[in-house]
Scaffold this active site. Structure first.
Site: not given
Ligand SMILES: *Cc1c(COP(=O)(O)O)cnc(C)c1O
Length: 373
Positions: A37, A135, A265, A313
């Protein structure tokens, strides 16, 4: 010479070696789902997925339907689990590309069913149970009825029962162990003697590395694939993980300045001796956070040089007074290795007051990527 001023380097050999190590930890009976992801945590989703697919990985986790579609277009076969519900409008894509959504509500299930029946196919769903993450997901007592509903509803089947650990990287192991017991009890309650038992999966990187009892049928590592430990410090010191991402730029200008010379800056840095400064074409628009100003080092000719003055930047200044050989055009490592020196993701994360996950996403998703090895 690289065409970019500032770039991210992704080491595919390191990615493969991390993947092999994690597979060896998972064991032969456990499937490894690679979480890709958010553009593979900034490492480039298609490139990472194709590399891991070549290594034999046949399960991928994405957050959005559009990411799953992109993977299929790249020829990725096998399981693609979509963690976040994208709404009814995306279900035609789910069906067409055989993606497996994570579900926790009846309306989702009925909408998937409708789309699957309409498309003449059957869609596997992963039922998300909240066993303590607090969650997404249904509470455990809702699972038996929901699972029954899935088996009764046309066009869908239960491909997985999943959960997620909030404290697999915690100091105490107690919560994770209790949570896994709860997960086991709900699996025992629903997976009696049916023929097709859904895949049970709960482990992220931390749980994969630390709790073999949490491996179940499939593990879902993300951060560890990218060579980062889920928690800074000694906890996963024995894990054979190699950093995959480096962050690099080149010196744009070198100049000698007198004592008392204010830099950038706000003049938050003033030279205390006649100095040589190197100006770099990188800044917070590249994800090189302004909060690092006057605190971070960079690597030049295999040695550390302190960054000085405010990070702007697109421009950053470093003090190279002690490195005589620095010239315009020289390669600078902002994160990664050069010679015997290293600036790790964890070092940058600690200075920014965040975790390595955020650093790789921030840098990786704000710079052009180059793939090596
Ligand atoms: C992001 C995610 C993971 C991976 O977690 P890590 O800590 O990066 O290994 C596993 N399962 C779900 C549902 C996630 O959203």
């Amino acid at each position: 010479m690289t065409p970019q001023l500032t770039w991210i380097e992704i080491d595919l050999a390191a990615l493969k070696s991390n993947c092999r190590f994690l597979r060896s930890r998972a064991g032969e009976k456990t499937e490894l789902l690679a979480v890709v992801k958010s553009e593979a945590y900034g490492h480039g989703m298609e490139e990472v997925a194709c590399c891991l697919h070549d290594e034999g990985i046949r399960a991928f986790g994405v957050s959005a339907v559009s990411e799953g579609v992109r993977l299929r277009r790249k020829g990725i076969s096998g399981l693609i689990v979509v963690f976040l519900w994208g709404g009814r409008d995306l279900l035609a894509d789910v069906v067409e590309h055989d993606l497996q959504p994570v579900v926790f509500a009846k309306e989702q299930l009925l909408q998937i069913s409708e789309a699957a029946v309409c498309g003449g196919s059957k869609i596997g769903v992963h039922i998300k149970v909240d066993t303590g993450m607090g969650r997404l997901g249904m509470l455990p007592d809702e699972l038996p009825a929901f699972l029954h509903l899935v088996t009764e509803t046309p066009g869908v089947y239960p491909a997985g029962i999943m959960s997620h650990p909030p404290l697999a990287d915690g100091e105490s192991t107690q919560f994770a162990e209790d949570q896994n017991q709860l997960f086991k009890s709900i699996l025992d309650a629903v997976c009696g003697d049916e023929d097709s038992v859904p895949l049970a999966h709960i482990a992220n990187s931390a749980a994969l590395l630390r709790f073999p009892d949490m491996h179940w049928d499939m593990v879902r590592p993300g951060i560890a694939i990218y060579g980062c430990r889920p928690l800074a410090g000694g906890l996963f010191a024995d894990a054979e993980l190699a950093p995959v991402m480096s962050f690099k730029t080149r010196v744009l200008q070198v100049k000698d300045v007198p004592v008392g010379f204010g830099v950038s800056y706000g003049h938050t840095f003033t030279t205390s001796r006649p100095s040589r400064l190197a100006v770099l074409p990188v800044g917070y628009s590249n994800g090189y956070s302004r909060s690092l100003s006057n605190r971070v080092d960079v690597l030049l000719h295999g040695r550390r040089a302190p960054q000085v003055g405010r990070i702007c930047m697109n421009v950053t200044v470093v003090d190279v007074t002690d490195l005589e050989q620095v010239r315009a055009g020289d390669e600078v490592v902002l994160m990664g290795r050069q010679g015997d020196e290293e600036i790790s993701v964890d070092e940058i994360a600690a200075l920014m007051g965040t975790i390595n996950y955020e650093v790789v996403c921030l840098l990786g998703n704000n710079n052009p990527r180059i793939y090596i090895n």
